[in-house]
Design a protein around this motif. Sequence first.
Motif, PDB file in Angstrom:
ATOM      1  N   ALA A 149      10.385 -42.658  31.029  1.00  0.00           N
ATOM      2  CA  ALA A 149       9.021 -43.047  31.406  1.00  0.00           C
ATOM      3  C   ALA A 149       9.023 -44.435  32.043  1.00  0.00           C
ATOM      4  O   ALA A 149       9.662 -45.378  31.561  1.00  0.00           O
ATOM      5  N   TYR A 973       8.192 -49.520  22.925  1.00  0.00           N
ATOM      6  CA  TYR A 973       7.951 -48.236  23.574  1.00  0.00           C
ATOM      7  C   TYR A 973       6.978 -48.437  24.731  1.00  0.00           C
ATOM      8  O   TYR A 973       6.053 -49.272  24.667  1.00  0.00           O
ATOM      9  N   SER A 977       3.934 -43.058  26.348  1.00  0.00           N
ATOM     10  CA  SER A 977       4.984 -42.290  25.665  1.00  0.00           C
ATOM     11  C   SER A 977       4.364 -41.369  24.612  1.00  0.00           C
ATOM     12  O   SER A 977       3.249 -41.595  24.141  1.00  0.00           O
ATOM     13  N   GLU A 978       5.132 -40.365  24.293  1.00  0.00           N
ATOM     14  CA  GLU A 978       4.733 -39.430  23.226  1.00  0.00           C
ATOM     15  C   GLU A 978       5.840 -39.382  22.188  1.00  0.00           C
ATOM     16  O   GLU A 978       6.999 -39.158  22.513  1.00  0.00           O
TER      17      GLU A 978
END
Length: 1076
Positions: A149, A973, A977-978
Amino acid sequence: MSNIKHLVKSFYFEGAGTETIQSISNGQRVRTNANDYVGLHSTGSFIITHKSEGKNKNRLKLTGETSSMPSSKDWSGANDETEKYAIYSYVEASDAPQLSGLSTSTFYNDELSIGDTAATITTTDNDQEDIGSLTLTLQTSTTYFEIVAGSNDITVKAVPPVGTYTLQLEVEDPCTLSSTDSKTITINNRPPVMNNLPGSVSISEDTAGSTLVFTINATDTVTDPLPCINSGSSVTFSVTAIPSTTDYGVYLNAGITLDYDTTSTHTVTVRCNDGDDTVDGALTINLIRNQPPVIQNLPDTTSFSEDANTNTFLHTLTVTDAESDTITCTLNPTSSIFDVSLIPPGNTAYGIYLTGGTTLDYDTTSSYYLTAECSDNRRSDTGSFTVNLIRNTPPEINSLPNTESISEDLSTQTLIHNLNVTDVNTADIITCSLNSNNALFEISKLPPALDEYGVFLKGGTALNYDTTPSYSLDIECGDHRRNVSGVLTVDIIQNEPPTIVNLPMSCEILESITTESLLYTVSVTDPTNDTVTCTLTTVTTMFYLQIGSNQYETEIYVRGNQGFVYDTQRQYTLEIVCADQQRNDSSEFYIYILRNMPPYFTNIQDKTNVPAKTTTIGQVIFTVQSVDPENDNLQYTMTSSSLTTPFLINQNTGEISLSRSIAAELVSGYELFISVSDGRNVVASRTLSVRITEINSPPEFLTPSHNVNILEGINIGSTVFQPVLTDADVSDVHTFSVSYSPPEGAVYFQVDSSSGLITSLAQIDYEIIPYKTFLLMITGSDSLMEDSTNITLNIQNVNEAPTFTKKNYAFTETENSAGTVLQNPYYQYTDEDGDTLKFSFDCGVDTGRLDMDSTTGLLSYSIDYDLDEIGTASQMNCDVYISDTEYSDTAYVNITVLNDNDNSPKFDHSEYTFFVPINTGVGSFVGQTQATDIDIGSNGDVLYHITQEGVSNALFEIDENGSIKLSQSLTSYAEGSELNLTVYAVDSGGKQDTALVYILLPVQYKYTASAQNEIQYMTFFTYAPNMAWFVPLVFVLSITLCVVIHTLYTSKCSCKISKRKNNKRKRRIRRRLERY
């Protein structure tokens, strides 16, 4: 605005009679979406007017605002159309972004590791405003590659196998315009390398099977260990893994014997395979020839006597071998006379031996040529060895030929001649024998020294001058090696015969003679006083000869009871021969028979009376009298008119006596017919009439048999049955006796000896008594006569109630499903009748929860028994009945039912989605999950734990209530994001349920501080009311589209539907992030 992808490229200002056009450079333009409102805002006194002028122009007035605008503003309330001040916006369509850098990337399979960048994609957009806001995504589902990402790098997620991977990529700008293209990544295998082949190796042809002859050095950058095989046709060698190493080697196969002379060189083709490519190499194996041993001291010769027959050492073999191999020596060909074996005690060298027990013969074979062969199991050497025999000298008979004379009367063993035999070989043992098969003569050693031989007449021999007056004996003497022979002549001296001096002669005898008697004595003389024996040559069993008082007298006898018959034969002639074992004399003796006269009766015919009650067995009732003229012994015989006569006659005296008791006889008389014989003549029978007096009347039972039924349980001493005995002699006293069948009847019943009454002796139980029917055979007697009757006693069963010998039972069971058989209580009960019993039960209000097997009494659940259901009892008290259809008994069973952990926890939802900004503080509440377990008690307690896919396991934590909290910072992060979690709900029995938790890290839009009058623009997705209807609409449309496609193209589109659902989920997550 109807076009949802436009950019405001310029503004037109109108006010106070002036117009100004302000162009916005590429990169500074304002992005608009469908239904956006465009306008200006000022905190001053200017009034912004609005007028609709078509598709590409809009004017807007917003009033009531006196301060700076917030980050987003709803302009829809502007409705003032005053044109004193106005703004026009001009828009143009946005361009779609583009992808480049898509040429094929090629790697070897050892060049990429997890996290490496496999390719970098270049994304461009003519709209400068979109640069930096483009999103690159991977549309192909793959486990090997991913796009990190916030970057355009395709990185390795898992090391990919060899192959070609085509990845579908999509780039999208903020206006959701996108382009797609593919990127090909080719993974080529780096082939293995054979580092030490081709090559060669030399080994001895003596190498043992299963020996490693060469270690293969083959490497591969990925595959280790690298497996290798024998890909050639060789069956002599194999390629296999070397134990305890990662290398492979070439081995000589087990059971293989190499032979240089057959094949001196072997080639093994080795092939190593890393799963994708192979590499071959040839190994040449050269054999080193084994050198044969050498016999150093052959040929050679030895000599010894032919008499040698023990195991004798002859020669030592001196053998050398270049390889110091183990040497084995043998004779080739082998010999039964000679042998080659190890020389004791050292057993390090071989020798040539004469085999023990061997018989050598110079005359047959004077020399032996032996070939010794010594081998190292590979090759051999031979040498010759000559054995010469020394001949043995035969013995000599010095006393032959010769002649001896003997009498023909000799019959005992008698020495006839001494043999004088000599042998120059004094150690030889001499033996002598007769060459011919002669039954009269023999050769044996002379006592007492037993060192010389003599010729003997055998004992028991019969010589006959008339038949053979002379014998020639061929005698042979030998020393076990060679023989010599000589002739001994034996002449026979003739014997004189005996003479019978008083025959022929005769005598007379009565035909009735019964005793053995001497008839005559024969006298004989013999000139040489030989023993004389006389015999009958006439075949007869009536007469015989016996030696008299001296050896020259023989007596003639007649045997007793020979049954001579004058009318049949009146004369007998006996031929008598007397011999002295050599010769004989013969003559005749005559015997004449005299006639015999018959006997006669003197006191019958006659009659006599015999009283039945007083006459005893053996008592004489009459004596028959008769006379014989020659006073011969007379024999009497008797028959009767009845086959069962109770009388017999003494055949010698004529006395007639009672043979059995007639006290119970009912016959009134007998006719006896008597004959007499003197052994020669039989007189016709005469009659004696016997009359029986005082005859007794017999007793008699009223019925010959009777059946009596007896019920079990009658009292001891009870009357069973009274048999009735009748007797015409009323004064007779009767006694009774009984026999039982089976004999055990005597245990249960008795019969009175004076009355015959049958009574019981013991308690009678039908189930215990071994027999159900007894036969009593009762005999009634008046001391002279008796009668019997058979009484059959039939034992009748009386039904008895079954009984529980144990009344109370208890056991514990666990709740379970319908049909489950409960624990066996092991009922203890008896039924003496052995009837078929049935079980039944009553558990009160809980009866309907159970079933019972009527045969075994085992209980089972009739319904699913679950203590988690309200009102289900944990304890049941049941009455259990056992019945034989007439009687029954009751026992009591207490059943305790334990709760079972039969339910798993269940989450309220299978998935949870929580939005967590990356700046959320550690320890903050993230979201709530909830699982319930319908089990009661501790089985219903639920514990939670989580596993965190692809992230640190310590990033989140969950408490006992299912609340998820942040345990580490999320700042590392990227926004958007997941993070995926799996939440486990586990009960005390280990049963569990899981739920998926999606943690979404939304993108937060940051607005920089602007001037007081700076205009801020709101996008479609940042306007919350839009998302309130847009998301459900997209969801409904997506479902509808899926249903239609599924209906029309079920068999073709299942994979596409799955992909569409995946994309829909991703879009939904993305929109949620935008809404945030």
